[in-house]
Write a protein that holds these residues in place. Structure first.
Motif, short mmCIF file in Angstrom:
data_model
loop_
_atom_site.label_atom_id
_atom_site.label_comp_id
_atom_site.label_asym_id
_atom_site.label_seq_id
_atom_site.Cartn_x
_atom_site.Cartn_y
_atom_site.Cartn_z
N ARG A 164 0.84 -1.20 0.00
CA ARG A 164 0.00 0.00 0.00
C ARG A 164 0.88 1.25 0.00
NH1 ARG A 164 -5.24 -0.59 2.70
NH2 ARG A 164 -5.98 -2.67 2.24
N ALA A 165 1.82 1.31 -0.90
CA ALA A 165 2.83 2.37 -0.92
C ALA A 165 2.24 3.77 -0.84
CB ALA A 165 3.72 2.23 -2.15
N ALA A 166 1.31 4.11 -1.73
CA ALA A 166 0.75 5.46 -1.77
C ALA A 166 0.00 5.80 -0.49
CB ALA A 166 -0.17 5.61 -2.98
N GLU A 167 -0.78 4.84 0.00
CA GLU A 167 -1.57 5.08 1.21
C GLU A 167 -0.67 5.27 2.43
OE1 GLU A 167 -5.17 2.90 3.72
OE2 GLU A 167 -4.34 1.90 1.96
N VAL A 168 0.34 4.42 2.56
CA VAL A 168 1.27 4.51 3.70
C VAL A 168 2.04 5.82 3.62
CG1 VAL A 168 3.33 3.50 4.75
CG2 VAL A 168 1.45 2.02 4.01
N GLU A 169 2.54 6.17 2.44
CA GLU A 169 3.30 7.41 2.28
C GLU A 169 2.43 8.62 2.59
OE1 GLU A 169 6.41 9.80 1.96
OE2 GLU A 169 6.52 7.63 1.85
N SER A 170 1.21 8.60 2.14
CA SER A 170 0.28 9.70 2.40
C SER A 170 0.03 9.85 3.90
CB SER A 170 -1.04 9.44 1.68
OG SER A 170 -1.99 10.42 2.04
N ASP A 171 -0.21 8.74 4.58
CA ASP A 171 -0.45 8.78 6.02
C ASP A 171 0.78 9.25 6.79
OD1 ASP A 171 -3.05 7.98 5.85
OD2 ASP A 171 -2.77 6.03 6.81
N ARG A 172 1.91 8.75 6.42
CA ARG A 172 3.14 9.12 7.14
C ARG A 172 3.55 10.55 6.85
NH1 ARG A 172 6.26 3.30 6.93
NH2 ARG A 172 4.92 2.36 8.50
N GLY A 173 3.15 11.08 5.70
CA GLY A 173 3.45 12.46 5.36
C GLY A 173 2.55 13.43 6.10
N GLN A 174 1.45 12.94 6.63
CA GLN A 174 0.48 13.81 7.33
C GLN A 174 0.76 13.91 8.82
OE1 GLN A 174 -3.48 12.50 6.51
NE2 GLN A 174 -3.30 12.85 4.32
#
Length: 180
Positions: A164-174
């Motif tokens: 879930r690369a995009a989802e994980v990156e999005s969450d961690r970036g927030q």
């Protein structure tokens, strides 16, 4: 000896609430969603498959007759049980490289929980990745060994960025940054 005028309920300990957490930190039955219950039943079925080598159709029939199954999401249960058994080799291939020991040394409970987690991360895109990890940690707290939840969390946290690369990156970036 109790007084004859004292009601029997006065001698009992106070009734415990059905919601909230148990002493081990796991959620109580009244707090569980239908999907959480489906994961519990899938875990029981996958354990039967891993330990006893029971055929999935026999496990399915047996599990549906268990008390409380009517409160579970039967469609999600089917997806998890059938999917994990059908894709066992692929799920193990994703898990194995993150283990610090051979798969044979992993508890069948933790093994089944990791199957559920990897399967949901791969196929159940309607379930947020953090929910998948949390649900699997809860299963491990309730059914696994003493620190099994930590191991399950570490492995699934290692796999999530791949599946879930995009989802994980999005969450961690927030993650909120401290104010200056």
């Amino acid at each position: 000896m109790s007084d004859m005028n004292t009601p029997a309920s006065a001698n009992r300990p106070p009734r415990q609430p059905r919601t909230g957490l148990t002493s081990t930190g796991a959620r109580k039955a009244g707090s569980k969603s239908d999907r959480s219950r489906a994961r519990e039943f899938a875990l029981q079925g996958l354990y039967q498959h891993l330990v006893g080598g029971n055929p999935v159709d026999d496990i399915d029939s047996f599990t549906r007759d268990l008390a409380g199954f009517s409160k579970a999401d039967a469609v999600h249960f089917d997806s998890l049980l059938q999917g994990c058994v059908a894709e066992a080799a692929q799920l193990d291939a994703l898990i194995t490289h993150l283990l610090d020991r051979p798969m044979a040394e992993i508890s069948p409970i933790e093994h089944a929980i990791m199957w559920i987690g990897v399967y949901e991360l791969s196929h159940c895109l309607d379930v947020p990745w953090r929910v998948v990890l949390n649900e699997c940690v809860e299963l491990a707290k309730e059914f696994g060994g003493t620190d099994g939840h930590k191991y399950v969390n570490a492995v699934l946290n290692g796999i999530a960025p791949t599946l879930r690369a995009a989802e994980v990156e999005s969450d961690r970036g927030q993650v909120k940054k401290p104010r200056a």
